[in-house]
Write a protein that holds these residues in place. Structure first.
Motif, PDB file in Angstrom:
ATOM      1  N   VAL A   1       2.301  10.751   7.126  1.00 46.21           N
ATOM      2  CA  VAL A   1       2.983   9.613   6.496  1.00 46.21           C
ATOM      3  C   VAL A   1       2.184   8.306   6.578  1.00 46.21           C
ATOM      4  CG1 VAL A   1       5.272  10.596   6.753  1.00 46.21           C
ATOM      5  CG2 VAL A   1       4.320   9.210   8.599  1.00 46.21           C
ATOM      6  N   HIS A   2       1.026   8.345   7.239  1.00 43.14           N
ATOM      7  CA  HIS A   2       0.212   7.135   7.348  1.00 43.14           C
ATOM      8  C   HIS A   2      -1.278   7.446   7.332  1.00 43.14           C
ATOM      9  CE1 HIS A   2       2.812   3.685   7.856  1.00 43.14           C
ATOM     10  NE2 HIS A   2       3.575   4.341   8.703  1.00 43.14           N
ATOM     11  N   PHE A   3      -2.042   6.503   6.801  1.00 39.69           N
ATOM     12  CA  PHE A   3      -3.492   6.537   6.929  1.00 39.69           C
ATOM     13  C   PHE A   3      -3.874   6.038   8.327  1.00 39.69           C
ATOM     14  CE2 PHE A   3      -2.706   5.637   2.383  1.00 39.69           C
ATOM     15  CZ  PHE A   3      -3.400   6.684   1.799  1.00 39.69           C
ATOM     16  N   PRO A   4      -5.020   6.473   8.846  1.00 41.44           N
ATOM     17  CA  PRO A   4      -5.479   5.939  10.142  1.00 41.44           C
ATOM     18  C   PRO A   4      -5.608   4.416  10.153  1.00 41.44           C
ATOM     19  CG  PRO A   4      -6.694   7.929   9.613  1.00 41.44           C
ATOM     20  CD  PRO A   4      -5.857   7.610   8.409  1.00 41.44           C
ATOM     21  N   THR A   5      -6.024   3.817   9.043  1.00 41.25           N
ATOM     22  CA  THR A   5      -6.140   2.360   9.003  1.00 41.25           C
ATOM     23  C   THR A   5      -4.771   1.685   9.059  1.00 41.25           C
ATOM     24  OG1 THR A   5      -6.369   2.592   6.589  1.00 41.25           O
ATOM     25  CG2 THR A   5      -8.368   2.136   7.846  1.00 41.25           C
ATOM     26  N   ASP A   6      -3.727   2.376   8.618  1.00 40.99           N
ATOM     27  CA  ASP A   6      -2.364   1.844   8.774  1.00 40.99           C
ATOM     28  C   ASP A   6      -2.041   1.694  10.258  1.00 40.99           C
ATOM     29  OD1 ASP A   6      -2.070   2.020   6.028  1.00 40.99           O
ATOM     30  OD2 ASP A   6      -1.017   3.932   6.100  1.00 40.99           O
ATOM     31  N   ILE A   7      -2.429   2.716  11.027  1.00 46.85           N
ATOM     32  CA  ILE A   7      -2.169   2.708  12.467  1.00 46.85           C
ATOM     33  C   ILE A   7      -2.993   1.619  13.147  1.00 46.85           C
ATOM     34  CG2 ILE A   7      -2.144   4.091  14.570  1.00 46.85           C
ATOM     35  CD1 ILE A   7      -0.262   5.017  12.255  1.00 46.85           C
ATOM     36  N   ALA A   8      -4.273   1.526  12.761  1.00 43.72           N
ATOM     37  CA  ALA A   8      -5.137   0.493  13.341  1.00 43.72           C
ATOM     38  C   ALA A   8      -4.592  -0.890  13.046  1.00 43.72           C
ATOM     39  CB  ALA A   8      -6.567   0.634  12.796  1.00 43.72           C
ATOM     40  N   GLY A   9      -4.189  -1.115  11.800  1.00 42.98           N
ATOM     41  CA  GLY A   9      -3.616  -2.410  11.430  1.00 42.98           C
ATOM     42  C   GLY A   9      -2.336  -2.707  12.190  1.00 42.98           C
ATOM     43  N   GLY A  10      -1.493  -1.684  12.376  1.00 45.37           N
ATOM     44  CA  GLY A  10      -0.252  -1.858  13.123  1.00 45.37           C
ATOM     45  C   GLY A  10      -0.504  -2.193  14.583  1.00 45.37           C
ATOM     46  N   PHE A  11      -1.454  -1.487  15.185  1.00 48.88           N
ATOM     47  CA  PHE A  11      -1.796  -1.766  16.585  1.00 48.88           C
ATOM     48  C   PHE A  11      -2.326  -3.190  16.757  1.00 48.88           C
ATOM     49  CE2 PHE A  11      -2.573   2.919  17.958  1.00 48.88           C
ATOM     50  CZ  PHE A  11      -1.223   3.052  18.232  1.00 48.88           C
ATOM     51  N   ILE A  12      -3.199  -3.608  15.846  1.00 48.73           N
ATOM     52  CA  ILE A  12      -3.785  -4.955  15.942  1.00 48.73           C
ATOM     53  C   ILE A  12      -2.701  -6.016  15.776  1.00 48.73           C
ATOM     54  CG2 ILE A  12      -5.368  -6.596  14.863  1.00 48.73           C
ATOM     55  CD1 ILE A  12      -7.099  -4.149  14.066  1.00 48.73           C
ATOM     56  N   ALA A  13      -1.860  -5.851  14.752  1.00 52.57           N
ATOM     57  CA  ALA A  13      -0.800  -6.825  14.499  1.00 52.57           C
ATOM     58  C   ALA A  13       0.197  -6.864  15.661  1.00 52.57           C
ATOM     59  CB  ALA A  13      -0.077  -6.490  13.190  1.00 52.57           C
ATOM     60  N   GLY A  14       0.539  -5.692  16.208  1.00 51.91           N
ATOM     61  CA  GLY A  14       1.451  -5.648  17.347  1.00 51.91           C
ATOM     62  C   GLY A  14       0.864  -6.319  18.574  1.00 51.91           C
TER      63      GLY A  14
ATOM     64  N   ARG B   1       0.845  -1.202   0.000  1.00 49.32           N
ATOM     65  CA  ARG B   1       0.000   0.000   0.000  1.00 49.32           C
ATOM     66  C   ARG B   1       0.876   1.246   0.000  1.00 49.32           C
ATOM     67  NH1 ARG B   1      -4.443   1.976   4.595  1.00 49.32           N
ATOM     68  NH2 ARG B   1      -5.846   3.025   3.145  1.00 49.32           N
ATOM     69  N   ALA B   2       0.572   2.188  -0.903  1.00 46.92           N
ATOM     70  CA  ALA B   2       1.363   3.411  -1.006  1.00 46.92           C
ATOM     71  C   ALA B   2       1.052   4.361   0.152  1.00 46.92           C
ATOM     72  CB  ALA B   2       1.067   4.100  -2.333  1.00 46.92           C
ATOM     73  N   ARG B   3       1.952   5.298   0.398  1.00 49.73           N
ATOM     74  CA  ARG B   3       1.777   6.296   1.446  1.00 49.73           C
ATOM     75  C   ARG B   3       0.700   7.315   1.056  1.00 49.73           C
ATOM     76  NH1 ARG B   3       4.790   5.600   6.382  1.00 49.73           N
ATOM     77  NH2 ARG B   3       6.501   4.190   5.853  1.00 49.73           N
ATOM     78  N   PRO B   4       0.146   8.032   2.039  1.00 53.28           N
ATOM     79  CA  PRO B   4      -0.833   9.085   1.729  1.00 53.28           C
ATOM     80  C   PRO B   4      -0.206  10.184   0.877  1.00 53.28           C
ATOM     81  CG  PRO B   4      -0.836   8.566   4.082  1.00 53.28           C
ATOM     82  CD  PRO B   4       0.350   7.873   3.487  1.00 53.28           C
TER      83      PRO B   4
ATOM     84  N   THR C   1      10.597   6.031   3.523  1.00 55.79           N
ATOM     85  CA  THR C   1      11.048   5.320   2.318  1.00 55.79           C
ATOM     86  C   THR C   1      10.339   3.983   2.127  1.00 55.79           C
ATOM     87  OG1 THR C   1      12.863   4.327   3.588  1.00 55.79           O
ATOM     88  CG2 THR C   1      13.344   6.373   2.405  1.00 55.79           C
ATOM     89  N   THR C   2       9.613   3.512   3.128  1.00 57.32           N
ATOM     90  CA  THR C   2       8.966   2.204   3.036  1.00 57.32           C
ATOM     91  C   THR C   2       7.497   2.349   2.650  1.00 57.32           C
ATOM     92  OG1 THR C   2       8.452   2.251   5.400  1.00 57.32           O
ATOM     93  CG2 THR C   2      10.522   1.207   4.736  1.00 57.32           C
ATOM     94  N   LEU C   3       6.824   1.212   2.529  1.00 56.58           N
ATOM     95  CA  LEU C   3       5.405   1.201   2.202  1.00 56.58           C
ATOM     96  C   LEU C   3       4.568   1.557   3.435  1.00 56.58           C
ATOM     97  CD1 LEU C   3       5.523  -2.011  -0.014  1.00 56.58           C
ATOM     98  CD2 LEU C   3       5.067   0.323  -0.815  1.00 56.58           C
ATOM     99  N   SER C   4       3.243   1.576   3.258  1.00 50.48           N
ATOM    100  CA  SER C   4       2.395   2.206   4.274  1.00 50.48           C
ATOM    101  C   SER C   4       1.728   1.259   5.261  1.00 50.48           C
ATOM    102  CB  SER C   4       1.313   3.035   3.564  1.00 50.48           C
ATOM    103  OG  SER C   4       0.632   3.868   4.466  1.00 50.48           O
TER     104      SER C   4
END
Length: 242
Positions: A206-219, A138-141, A150-153
């Motif tokens: 640098v991130h969508f809110p769903t990126d953060i939600a996905g990161g929190f869930i995965a973590g 997924r591309a960055r916002p 430099t990485t994906l989103s």
């Protein structure tokens, strides 16, 4: 339905009590492992569902609305604060945090076990994040980026690592014997830091809110999974000693 659920819980409880004596010191570990397994499976389902729908119009609309709302609060002070917080969630920030935790852990407990466990959780989360980013791609916002990326989103590496690292420290603090108010204060600080690191990535564009939600869930999945494994290892070790 409520009665059926109560009956099911009652049967599970009777089965557990039949297998494990209530005075058995391993019972708490077994219950923790069962709860951990349920949370991991449930978390994986939520993560998969979120991942499958991140590009749909409804979630995209929410992403835009939430991101625009958070970005609207940009001020010089908040920009400095969230830039600092986001650097706390970088590699160097974790190296410093690990060094501090290693010193405190050795002085307080004379053990390196907790440091190794915490490092393991962080490494697992970081490696799996790289793999997930490449797979989902997924591309960055398109919003203005206030920091270089430099990485994906998706999912957010900062959010995922923060939840894994500081979330595991919350678990350890909960287990440690210390002053009640000190424990509450430290846990509250870690929780606020997790949330601040997540919000900082949206604020900085640098991130969508769903990126953060996905990161929190995965973590969180990795935290619970590692707690599950650690408890099983402790049970096995106690049994072999006996």
């Amino acid at each position: 339905m409520k009665q059926i659920l109560k009956e099911f819980i009652r049967k599970i409880r009777s089965i557990l009590l039949g297998i494990f004596n209530k005075d058995n010191p391993n019972l708490s570990y077994i219950i923790t492992a069962i709860i951990a397994f349920i949370v991991v499976v449930g978390g994986m389902n939520v993560f998969i569902e979120l991942t499958e729908h991140i590009k749909e119009d409804v979630l995209a609309s929410y992403d835009t609305q939430i991101a625009d709302y958070i970005i609207s609060f940009r001020t010089p002070f908040l920009t400095r604060y969230f830039t600092f917080v986001t650097h706390v969630g970088d590699r160097n920030g974790y190296l410093i945090a690990l060094a501090v935790f290693a010193i405190v852990s050795y002085l307080a407990f004379k053990k390196w076990r907790y440091v190794l466990q915490t490092t393991g959780v962080l490494l697992i989360a970081s490696i799996s994040n790289i793999m997930l980013k490449r797979f989902i791609d997924r591309a960055r916002p398109s919003a203005e980026h206030l920091v270089t990326v430099t990485t994906l989103s998706y999912p957010s590496g900062h959010a995922m690592s923060a939840m894994a690292f500081y979330g595991f420290l919350v678990y350890l603090c909960y287990r440690f014997k210390m002053n009640k108010f000190l424990k509450i204060g430290i846990i509250t600080l870690f929780v606020l830091l997790i949330l601040s690191i997540g919000i900082s990535r949206i604020y900085l564009g640098v991130h969508f809110p769903t990126d953060i939600a996905g990161g929190f869930i995965a973590g969180l999945i990795w935290v619970i999974f590692c707690i599950f494994i650690i408890n099983l290892v402790e049970i096995y070790r106690k049994k072999t000693v006996e």
